[in-house]
Motif scaffolding. Structure first.
Motif, short mmCIF file in Angstrom:
data_model
loop_
_atom_site.label_atom_id
_atom_site.label_comp_id
_atom_site.label_asym_id
_atom_site.label_seq_id
_atom_site.Cartn_x
_atom_site.Cartn_y
_atom_site.Cartn_z
N LEU A 58 1.15 61.21 -10.52
CA LEU A 58 1.40 60.42 -9.49
C LEU A 58 1.37 59.05 -9.91
N LEU A 59 0.56 58.95 -11.24
CA LEU A 59 0.29 57.60 -11.64
C LEU A 59 1.22 57.27 -12.74
N ASP A 60 2.25 58.17 -13.15
CA ASP A 60 3.17 58.01 -14.39
C ASP A 60 3.97 56.62 -14.06
N PRO A 61 4.46 56.25 -13.06
CA PRO A 61 5.22 55.07 -13.03
C PRO A 61 4.33 53.71 -12.72
N VAL A 62 3.06 53.88 -12.80
CA VAL A 62 1.93 52.74 -12.57
C VAL A 62 1.75 52.21 -13.94
N GLU A 63 1.55 50.96 -14.27
CA GLU A 63 1.08 50.35 -15.21
C GLU A 63 -0.41 50.10 -15.26
N LEU A 64 -1.37 50.54 -15.94
CA LEU A 64 -2.57 50.60 -15.71
C LEU A 64 -3.02 49.42 -16.93
N PRO A 65 -4.40 48.84 -16.75
CA PRO A 65 -4.58 48.05 -17.94
C PRO A 65 -4.60 48.45 -19.40
N ALA A 66 -4.21 47.67 -20.32
CA ALA A 66 -4.07 48.27 -21.74
C ALA A 66 -4.57 47.12 -22.39
N PHE A 67 -5.41 46.51 -22.06
CA PHE A 67 -6.07 45.43 -23.05
C PHE A 67 -7.57 45.76 -23.23
N PHE A 68 -8.30 46.73 -22.72
CA PHE A 68 -9.61 47.01 -23.14
C PHE A 68 -9.71 48.46 -24.11
N PHE A 69 -9.87 48.22 -25.32
CA PHE A 69 -10.20 49.27 -26.16
C PHE A 69 -8.84 50.23 -26.40
N THR A 70 -7.88 49.22 -26.69
CA THR A 70 -6.62 49.69 -26.65
C THR A 70 -5.99 49.69 -28.25
N THR A 71 -5.15 50.54 -28.72
CA THR A 71 -4.44 50.55 -30.03
C THR A 71 -3.01 50.93 -29.57
N THR A 72 -2.07 50.16 -30.14
CA THR A 72 -0.57 50.01 -29.93
C THR A 72 0.08 50.24 -31.18
N ILE A 73 1.21 51.24 -30.96
CA ILE A 73 1.94 51.47 -32.46
C ILE A 73 3.34 51.50 -31.92
N ALA A 74 4.30 51.16 -32.83
CA ALA A 74 5.74 51.24 -32.92
C ALA A 74 6.02 52.82 -32.61
N GLY A 75 6.81 52.97 -31.73
CA GLY A 75 7.48 54.35 -31.44
C GLY A 75 8.94 54.44 -31.66
N PRO A 76 9.56 55.60 -31.57
CA PRO A 76 10.91 55.87 -31.75
C PRO A 76 11.98 55.10 -30.80
N ASP A 77 13.08 54.63 -31.18
CA ASP A 77 14.12 53.94 -30.19
C ASP A 77 13.55 52.63 -29.54
N HIS A 78 12.97 51.90 -30.79
CA HIS A 78 12.57 50.46 -30.38
C HIS A 78 11.61 50.53 -29.00
#
Length: 225
Positions: A58-78
């Motif tokens: 149900l929450l797949d199309p909803v953006e949740l906060p991604a700035f507390f204890f978050t790690t981000t990496i580059a993925g495929p297809d830009h």
């Protein structure tokens, strides 16, 4: 039996949240309106971590906060992928920070780490279950979970192939990126997402009740001295 366990797991925080809301209604009737509002939103935030991962897709199309204890990496297809906190929320973005979709991994309540496989799959490791979940970039499962191990004493945040070994597959070298930019909707959802913020709101409600001025109930006459 599994369905019963999930039902009990969901009912327990719901019942506790209703208890908080009952207290909030009492505060409202007593004239502490702001304290009541803070209690309601604080309860939602505190128990949101238990309830949100059980909402399925149900929450797949909803953006949740991604700035507390978050790690981000580059993925495929830009694209880029973030993994947030103990709730193990994975979110996919374009390189310009546009949100695409998100999903929850099953980390058993423990911390997690994110990486890539040589097949271009997204790998999410749970330090509690000692399993790695594998997803296609759109969030659909790519393969059954596999056990992993890591060298060193610190729990990994990024799955570096030199430090993490996965049974039967090879990890790709990830590129760590800055977290996605702050958007309006995720910022508004912070009280529902981070337990620390929820505790602050409930604590502020208690302080208002203790030291704040009570608003007279509507229709009440002047107090006699």
């Amino acid at each position: 039996m599994e369905n019963l366990r999930v039902l009990i797991w969901l009912l327990f925080p719901i019942v506790l949240m209703l208890v908080f809301w009952r207290d909030a209604m009492r505060l409202m009737r007593a004239g502490y309106g702001l304290a009541a509002v803070l209690t309601v939103f604080g309860a939602l935030g505190f128990f949101g971590g238990f309830l949100l991962p059980n909402l399925g897709s149900l929450l797949d199309p909803v953006e949740l906060p991604a700035f507390f204890f978050t790690t981000t990496i580059a993925g495929p297809d830009h694209s880029m992928f973030s993994l947030t906190g103990a709730f193990a929320r994975v979110q996919r973005y374009d390189m310009d920070g546009t949100f695409r979709n998100g999903w929850f991994a099953q980390t058993g309540g423990g911390s997690g780490a994110i990486g890539l496989t040589t097949e271009g799959w997204i790998a999410v490791a749970s330090t509690r279950t000692k399993q790695i979940e594998l997803f296609h970039p759109d969030g659909t499962p790519a393969a059954p979970p596999r056990p992993f191990s890591w060298t060193g004493t610190q729990e990994p945040r990024v799955l570096w192939p030199s430090a993490v070994k996965v049974e039967g597959m090879t990890l790709a070298q990830p590129v760590e990126l800055a977290n996605p930019p702050l958007h309006v909707l995720p910022a508004l959802l912070v009280p529902f997402w981070d337990p620390f913020v929820a505790w602050l709101m409930i604590g502020a409600a208690m302080l208002l009740m203790r030291f704040g001025r009570r608003r007279p109930a509507q229709g009440a006459g002047p107090q006699q001295t």
